[in-house]
Design a protein around this motif. Structure first.
Motif, PDB file in Angstrom:
ATOM      1  N   SER A 162       0.842  -1.201   0.000  1.00 28.39           N
ATOM      2  CA  SER A 162       0.000   0.000   0.000  1.00 28.39           C
ATOM      3  C   SER A 162       0.872   1.245   0.000  1.00 28.39           C
ATOM      4  O   SER A 162       2.084   1.187   0.198  1.00 28.39           O
ATOM      5  N   GLN A 163       0.221   2.402  -0.197  1.00 25.97           N
ATOM      6  CA  GLN A 163       0.955   3.668  -0.197  1.00 25.97           C
ATOM      7  C   GLN A 163       1.589   3.934   1.160  1.00 25.97           C
ATOM      8  O   GLN A 163       2.702   4.452   1.254  1.00 25.97           O
ATOM      9  N   ALA A 164       0.879   3.560   2.234  1.00 26.59           N
ATOM     10  CA  ALA A 164       1.429   3.759   3.579  1.00 26.59           C
ATOM     11  C   ALA A 164       2.660   2.880   3.793  1.00 26.59           C
ATOM     12  O   ALA A 164       3.661   3.319   4.370  1.00 26.59           O
ATOM     13  N   GLU A 165       2.598   1.629   3.314  1.00 28.02           N
ATOM     14  CA  GLU A 165       3.748   0.735   3.453  1.00 28.02           C
ATOM     15  C   GLU A 165       4.933   1.209   2.612  1.00 28.02           C
ATOM     16  O   GLU A 165       6.091   1.128   3.043  1.00 28.02           O
ATOM     17  N   LYS A 166       4.634   1.721   1.419  1.00 30.51           N
ATOM     18  CA  LYS A 166       5.707   2.251   0.574  1.00 30.51           C
ATOM     19  C   LYS A 166       6.364   3.461   1.238  1.00 30.51           C
ATOM     20  O   LYS A 166       7.595   3.613   1.197  1.00 30.51           O
ATOM     21  N   ALA A 167       5.553   4.319   1.860  1.00 27.67           N
ATOM     22  CA  ALA A 167       6.109   5.496   2.533  1.00 27.67           C
ATOM     23  C   ALA A 167       7.048   5.084   3.658  1.00 27.67           C
ATOM     24  O   ALA A 167       8.099   5.693   3.867  1.00 27.67           O
TER      25      ALA A 167
ATOM     26  N   GLN B 176       7.418  11.465   4.781  1.00 23.95           N
ATOM     27  CA  GLN B 176       7.222  10.018   4.615  1.00 23.95           C
ATOM     28  C   GLN B 176       6.670   9.377   5.884  1.00 23.95           C
ATOM     29  O   GLN B 176       5.828   8.468   5.817  1.00 23.95           O
ATOM     30  N   ALA B 177       7.138   9.840   7.044  1.00 23.56           N
ATOM     31  CA  ALA B 177       6.630   9.296   8.315  1.00 23.56           C
ATOM     32  C   ALA B 177       5.147   9.590   8.477  1.00 23.56           C
ATOM     33  O   ALA B 177       4.373   8.731   8.925  1.00 23.56           O
TER      34      ALA B 177
END
Length: 435
Positions: A101-106, A139-140
């Protein structure tokens, strides 16, 4: 700050993110290689492991291997270009991932950017390091992961202390400590402080050691007070809970006691109907005319028994008249004698006899004996005859509460009522009273 502190800070979050996944054989071999003696071998194995994870679509483990390989490029051999190129490949691999997901990629981009920050800090490029720190903050936030956000605060503190910005470093580290303290993660805060002090010593950063130790002592003092207050609050809560439990049990016992007393009063005043409660009430509702006729006949029979008892009672009147009937105890005794004689009359067949004897056993001890020549009470039933409510009976044949009521009356008069086990010609009840 030397390579050890950078490596520890870089890999701290990686270990948390990938701990739930199984490591490949290449990954395990890379970790087993000693970077002090075989740095090129360890670096090569990490790079191969990164490529292998990328092909499998396991990007979290792949990012860990890529950042470890990058650190081995510049930590001892100063291959910064190769390190930057490897980290760029890691960012591209993350962007191409279809599974995360986008959160995991971040969160994974955060690890790569953090490794770049470590390189700029080692190169003493404050502005470039600051740019990476700003990117990491974005990113965090995108990751939404509290572990990543806590790591960002820790990394900020290292950056500020490294470049002599003590006030900013203190503020950021205090924010992190307050955040963890608020969630009562005292051990984790202590561990972070100890790590920061240790890293400062290893990198010969006297400023970081001094600031970290000063803040650590201040935090220790404040935390001791907080822990003490928490312990007191916990004890107070435990005491309050125990008191509430005791109060509930006491209330429950009091309620049961009043209920028992109420049952006894109702049993004496209203007989079986109200004692048996709902069952008796339903039975009364369902009784038809035939039942009412049966009850009327039973009442007539009871009237004859009452007349019989009155004849016996009349023989006792000369003795009882010598006593003061105004006294409650004497009045209770008169009523009590009627209950005993009623039971005797009920179970004595025609032609039988009933006797009432009185004995003085001591200066303040008296005994009444009621004997009949009936069929007697079987031995196996003697223990239960003074217990109420053991069976549901037809009210036309009696309520089964006479002897239990007599027993209660005897106890209330500081005495006792029992069966004489040695009497074999019928049944003999013994009433002991103590003045």
């Amino acid at each position: 700050m030397n390579r050890i502190s950078f490596l520890f800070a870089s890999l701290l979050l990686c270990a948390t993110m990938v701990s739930a996944q199984e490591k490949s054989d290449l990954h395990k071999r890379a970790e087993a290689a000693d970077p002090k003696e075989h740095i090129a071998t360890a670096r090569s194995l990490y790079i191969h492991a990164f490529n292998d994870y990328y092909n499998r679509g396991q990007m979290k483990l792949g990012v860990e291997c890529a950042t470890k390989a990058a650190s081995l490029y510049y930590s001892r051999e100063n291959y910064y270009k190769e390190a930057f190129d490897l980290l760029r490949r890691a960012d591209d691999a993350i962007n191409s991932s279809q599974k995360d997901s986008q959160a995991e990629k971040a969160a994974m981009h955060y690890l790569v950017t953090k490794e770049r920050l470590n390189m700029y800090i080692k190169l003493r490029k404050s502005d470039s390091a600051k740019d990476q720190l700003n990117i990491m903050e974005s990113q965090a936030n995108q990751s939404g992961d509290e572990n990543v956000k806590n790591d960002l605060l820790y990394t900020k503190a290292i950056y500020y202390y490294t470049f002599g910005m003590n006030a900013q470093g203190n503020a950021v580290f205090k924010e992190m400590a307050d955040k963890l303290t608020a969630s009562k993660e005292y051990d984790k805060v202590d561990e972070v402080y100890q790590t920061l002090i240790s890293n400062g010593r290893k990198s010969n950063n006297a400023n970081m050691v001094a600031q970290s130790y000063s803040n650590y002592i201040a935090w220790k003092d404040s935390t001791s007070a907080i822990k003490h207050a928490d312990e007191i609050a916990a004890l107070k809560k435990q005491i309050a809970d125990n008191e509430a439990t005791i109060a509930d049990k006491d209330s429950s016992l009091s309620t049961r006691w009043f209920f028992i007393i109420g049952l006894c009063i109702l049993a004496a005043a209203l007989a079986a109907a109200l004692v048996i409660g709902g069952i008796v009430l339903m039975r009364f509702i369902l009784l038809d005319r035939k039942q009412k006729k049966t009850i009327r006949l039973a009442n007539e029979s009871n009237a004859l028994k009452a007349k019989f008892i009155s004849n016996i009672s009349a023989q006792l009147q000369p003795t009882f008249k010598k006593l003061d009937s105004k006294q409650p105890e004497v009045k209770a005794l008169l009523d009590f004698s009627e209950h005993l004689l009623t039971n005797a009359a009920e179970y004595t067949p025609a032609g039988g006899s009933i006797s009432l004897d009185f004995k003085k056993r001591g200066p303040h001890s008296y005994q009444f004996l009621v004997s009949d020549t009936g069929s007697g009470i079987p031995e196996e039933k003697r223990e239960d005859i003074f217990k109420p409510f053991l069976e549901i009976r037809d009210l036309t044949t009696g309520d089964g509460l006479g002897l239990p009521i007599c027993k209660q009356m005897a106890l209330k008069m500081n005495g006792d009522l029992d069966i004489d086990p040695k009497f074999t010609k019928g049944t003999r009840f013994v009433l002991d009273l103590h003045a």
